[in-house]
Motif scaffolding. Structure first.
Motif, PDB file in Angstrom:
ATOM      1  N   UNK A 141      -4.227   0.451   9.987  1.00  0.00           N
ATOM      2  CA  UNK A 141      -5.198  -0.042   9.319  1.00  0.00           C
ATOM      3  C   UNK A 141      -4.897  -1.433   8.566  1.00  0.00           C
ATOM      4  N   UNK A 142      -3.681  -1.518   8.019  1.00  0.00           N
ATOM      5  CA  UNK A 142      -3.325  -2.815   7.224  1.00  0.00           C
ATOM      6  C   UNK A 142      -2.121  -3.365   7.915  1.00  0.00           C
ATOM      7  N   UNK A 143      -2.324  -3.894   9.139  1.00  0.00           N
ATOM      8  CA  UNK A 143      -0.843  -4.318   9.868  1.00  0.00           C
ATOM      9  C   UNK A 143      -0.302  -5.529   9.019  1.00  0.00           C
ATOM     10  N   UNK A 144      -0.901  -6.324   8.197  1.00  0.00           N
ATOM     11  CA  UNK A 144      -0.063  -7.619   7.627  1.00  0.00           C
ATOM     12  C   UNK A 144       0.170  -7.153   6.092  1.00  0.00           C
ATOM     13  N   UNK A 145       0.155  -5.946   5.651  1.00  0.00           N
ATOM     14  CA  UNK A 145       0.632  -5.405   4.516  1.00  0.00           C
ATOM     15  C   UNK A 145       1.615  -4.606   4.704  1.00  0.00           C
ATOM     16  N   UNK A 146       2.581  -4.712   3.695  1.00  0.00           N
ATOM     17  CA  UNK A 146       3.733  -3.674   3.772  1.00  0.00           C
ATOM     18  C   UNK A 146       2.938  -2.239   3.279  1.00  0.00           C
ATOM     19  N   UNK A 147       3.614  -1.256   4.094  1.00  0.00           N
ATOM     20  CA  UNK A 147       3.081   0.028   3.725  1.00  0.00           C
ATOM     21  C   UNK A 147       4.291   0.848   3.166  1.00  0.00           C
ATOM     22  N   UNK A 148       4.393   1.479   2.103  1.00  0.00           N
ATOM     23  CA  UNK A 148       5.336   2.311   1.563  1.00  0.00           C
ATOM     24  C   UNK A 148       4.992   3.767   1.778  1.00  0.00           C
ATOM     25  N   UNK A 149       5.980   4.419   2.181  1.00  0.00           N
ATOM     26  CA  UNK A 149       5.882   5.953   2.201  1.00  0.00           C
ATOM     27  C   UNK A 149       6.639   6.569   0.915  1.00  0.00           C
ATOM     28  N   UNK A 150       6.145   7.208   0.163  1.00  0.00           N
ATOM     29  CA  UNK A 150       7.056   7.892  -0.690  1.00  0.00           C
ATOM     30  C   UNK A 150       7.126   9.359  -0.582  1.00  0.00           C
ATOM     31  N   UNK A 151       8.079   9.690  -0.429  1.00  0.00           N
ATOM     32  CA  UNK A 151       8.340  11.093   0.197  1.00  0.00           C
ATOM     33  C   UNK A 151       9.624  11.696  -0.308  1.00  0.00           C
ATOM     34  N   UNK A 152       9.857  13.076  -0.490  1.00  0.00           N
ATOM     35  CA  UNK A 152      11.041  13.614  -0.772  1.00  0.00           C
ATOM     36  C   UNK A 152      11.662  14.263   0.165  1.00  0.00           C
ATOM     37  N   UNK A 180       0.978  -1.136   0.069  1.00  0.00           N
ATOM     38  CA  UNK A 180      -0.120   0.105   0.072  1.00  0.00           C
ATOM     39  C   UNK A 180       0.857   1.201   0.128  1.00  0.00           C
ATOM     40  N   UNK A 181       0.592   2.196  -0.870  1.00  0.00           N
ATOM     41  CA  UNK A 181       1.409   3.384  -0.988  1.00  0.00           C
ATOM     42  C   UNK A 181       0.738   4.566  -0.618  1.00  0.00           C
ATOM     43  N   UNK A 182       1.388   5.242   0.629  1.00  0.00           N
ATOM     44  CA  UNK A 182       1.037   6.663   1.102  1.00  0.00           C
ATOM     45  C   UNK A 182       1.913   7.573   0.580  1.00  0.00           C
ATOM     46  N   UNK A 183       1.637   8.648  -0.201  1.00  0.00           N
ATOM     47  CA  UNK A 183       2.620   9.350  -1.100  1.00  0.00           C
ATOM     48  C   UNK A 183       2.492  10.824  -0.451  1.00  0.00           C
ATOM     49  N   UNK A 184       3.714  11.500  -0.672  1.00  0.00           N
ATOM     50  CA  UNK A 184       3.545  12.891  -0.379  1.00  0.00           C
ATOM     51  C   UNK A 184       3.687  13.582  -1.755  1.00  0.00           C
ATOM     52  N   UNK A 185       3.680  15.139  -1.747  1.00  0.00           N
ATOM     53  CA  UNK A 185       4.113  15.842  -2.991  1.00  0.00           C
ATOM     54  C   UNK A 185       5.586  15.686  -3.332  1.00  0.00           C
ATOM     55  N   UNK A 186       5.998  14.743  -4.114  1.00  0.00           N
ATOM     56  CA  UNK A 186       7.352  14.426  -4.676  1.00  0.00           C
ATOM     57  C   UNK A 186       7.357  13.823  -6.066  1.00  0.00           C
ATOM     58  N   UNK A 187       8.572  13.916  -6.597  1.00  0.00           N
ATOM     59  CA  UNK A 187       8.497  13.511  -7.988  1.00  0.00           C
ATOM     60  C   UNK A 187       8.019  11.958  -8.468  1.00  0.00           C
ATOM     61  N   UNK A 188       8.459  10.930  -7.864  1.00  0.00           N
ATOM     62  CA  UNK A 188       8.109   9.766  -8.098  1.00  0.00           C
ATOM     63  C   UNK A 188       6.500   9.604  -7.962  1.00  0.00           C
ATOM     64  N   UNK A 189       5.846  10.498  -7.123  1.00  0.00           N
ATOM     65  CA  UNK A 189       4.413  10.238  -6.848  1.00  0.00           C
ATOM     66  C   UNK A 189       4.055  11.011  -7.973  1.00  0.00           C
TER      67      UNK A 189
END
Length: 576
Positions: free
Chosen positions: A440-451, A393-402
């Motif tokens: 919310x998703x303890x059994x799933x990898x959560x990825x933060x995309x941030x600059x 699951x991806x939670x992103x910021x305002x950053x180039x890869x996002x």
């Protein structure tokens, strides 16, 4: 035995199914905590109230349940306001429960008396950031105010709600109140005449097309069934990614701001827009006003006001999107059968071969030929992550890869890609939102995309994650400042000022907060770091830092090698 209003509040929240609250205790809110220790609700302490709001937001987006915050009077409310703005813009359910001064101290006439945490009006502060803000004036108001809040979350366009409790009421006797929640409401269903009207338009369409937004995030199966029945190309907003799975032949992705997709939309004779604002940050990210709809427009939305905004509809359906799509599909399936992929009988000959999956394939080929090397390099970065963490699951910021991922990355299911680069567009969202999503998703990898710029807004929330025993994977894209604004300044012939930032040693800082940290400047290093992050049982975050300059250099070298040594993938391992 006296039961205070604060204790009753906790019991009612439990009855509504609340499992987590985010907040920083203060002298004005301690009575809210009296019943918390004995409850089933887990308290998460951020390092800033803005972090609390972003955590609640990420939790809500990942779970579909409202995120709940306990916020102190005055500065706590001004701090959480930015998070309320992001949640309001993106229709995220959030409940902010705050203290406020005693009832006899409220009102403009009592402002300016020098009381602790004094604001003239907290309600005025959040009026434009919430579905409503309510001040309790007696203990008996509490169950009704909470019922109103959950009615918004359950049966209306979900947006933040603020309820403030005066200091003289939080600890007041409320033993007479029932701790049970009131009856939950359901989403309203569209009237049959509007369903029939929309079905008639779709049945007569030769070139139908679907635009779906976050308001349909709970309607994936119905949307897919309808798209496949109509053989309609389907574009999804950023927060609707996954409603059609990646690689689906009818999926246009989230490319509404590109000319090939815009041209396809203009060619459609009937456009079905469901659960979408048709707003700028999803349909015109290039800000040129070039998105247009030439055919008939059917709008499906739970918000009556939204049905008339941005683009005038030909036909409207007011009600829950999942129910409306299911009924539309049934109505169309009851019409005379026709082979999959063929248009209605009155359509011109050969129409089937020129529309549907065929046109989607052509549009995607056009887009692929237009992407430049920086775009492809950052897409490869995200594809590398997805290859190693396909269930992430991806939670992103305002950053180039996002930004690039919003255009180029498709997800296998909904509620797995969200970020703050659309709508309100705040910085610093990604890290605390990932923390909330991990709950919310303890059994799933959560990825933060941030600059590197955005991370410095909320860097202390690393400590919150460590303290809570949570392990999001923080992918830090380091380009030494605010790259998007730097580029904008150069395009407008403005000498860049204020965008080239001093960047600290993030590796050292992450370890100082108790996190693991490493660098990964090419695909092989990133894969190794992700495998290590995923292996075993982890109870702390890992920060994986990538230099934009180094990643691009490796990607460009791989691209040149591929161009001279076919066949092979566009981007290979440069250190193999």
């Amino acid at each position: 035995m006296t039961i205070t209003l604060g204790q009753v509040l906790i019991r009612i929240l439990e009855d509504y199914g609340v499992e987590h609250v985010f907040g920083i205790p203060g002298i004005h809110t301690v009575e809210l905590y009296r019943g918390l220790a004995a409850s089933s609700i887990r308290h998460i302490t951020p390092r800033h109230e803005q972090g609390a709001g972003f955590m609640a937001d990420g939790y809500a987006r990942a779970s579909g349940k409202p995120g709940v915050c306990f916020i102190i009077t005055g500065p706590g409310m001004t701090n959480v306001a930015t998070a309320l703005g992001q949640a309001y813009s993106d229709s995220v359910p959030m409940l902010v429960l705050s203290s406020v001064h005693a009832r006899n101290h409220l009102g403009a006439g009592n402002a300016g008396s020098g009381r602790l945490h004094e604001l003239r009006s907290q309600q005025a502060l959040v009026a434009g950031l919430t579905a409503f803000s309510h001040t309790l004036m007696q203990p008996d108001d509490l169950p009704v105010a909470l019922a109103r809040a959950f009615a918004v979350f359950d049966s209306a366009r979900p947006r933040p709600v603020h309820i403030e409790i005066p200091l003289d009421l939080i600890g007041a006797d409320a033993s007479h109140l029932s701790p049970k929640s009131l009856v939950r409401s359901r989403k309203p269903l569209a009237g049959q005449p509007s369903i029939d009207d929309a079905a008639a338009w779709l049945a007569g369409a030769a070139r139908p097309l679907i635009l779906a937004g976050g308001g349909a995030v709970h309607a994936a199966s119905a949307l897919r069934a309808l798209a496949e029945h109509l053989q309609a190309p389907t574009a999804l907003t950023v927060h609707a990614k996954g409603l059609l799975p990646a690689a689906h032949p009818l999926l246009l992705g989230s490319t509404q701001s590109t000319e090939p997709t815009r041209q396809l939309v203009r060619e459609a004779d009937v456009v079905l827009a469901v659960g979408t604002e048709l707003g700028e940050t999803d349909y015109d990210t290039v800000f040129d006003g070039g998105f247009g709809i030439s055919g008939a427009l059917i709008r499906v939305d739970i918000d009556a006001d939204q049905l008339a905004r941005n683009f005038a509809p030909t036909c409207t359906v007011l009600g829950d999107s999942a129910d409306a799509l299911e009924r539309l599909c049934r109505a169309l399936q009851q019409a005379p059968a026709r082979p999959p992929g063929t248009p209605p009988s009155h359509a011109p000959a050969g129409e089937a071969s020129a529309w549907g999956a065929c046109r989607v394939h052509a549009v995607r080929a056009q887009l692929e030929s237009a992407w430049d090397l920086p775009f492809k390099a950052q897409r490869h970065y995200l594809e590398t992550v997805l290859a190693e963490l396909p269930d992430a699951l991806f939670a992103g910021d305002s950053t180039q890869p996002v930004y690039q991922g919003n255009l180029a990355i498709d997800m296998p299911g909904p509620r797995r890609w969200f970020n703050s680069s659309t709508g309100y567009g705040t910085l610093g969202y990604g890290l605390p939102a990932a923390i909330g999503a991990q709950l919310a998703a303890p059994d799933r990898p959560v990825v933060c995309l941030i600059g590197d710029g955005g991370l410095q807004f909320t860097l202390p929330e690393l400590a919150s994650a460590v303290e809570a025993g949570l392990a999001p994977i923080i992918l830090l894209w380091n380009n030494g400042g605010y790259e998007e604004i730097r580029r904008c300044m150069r395009q407008r012939d403005i000498r860049p000022i204020g965008v080239d930032l001093y960047t600290p040693d993030f590796q050292l800082l992450a370890r100082g907060f108790g996190c693991d940290a490493c660098r990964a400047d090419d695909a092989s290093a990133l894969r190794r770091a992700l495998r290590q992050a995923r292996s075993g049982t982890r109870d702390r975050p890992v920060l994986i830092e990538t230099s934009q300059a180094h990643w691009h250099a490796h990607a460009y070298a791989a691209d040149r090698q591929t161009a001279t040594t076919p066949p092979g993938p566009l981007h290979g391992d440069t250190d193999a």
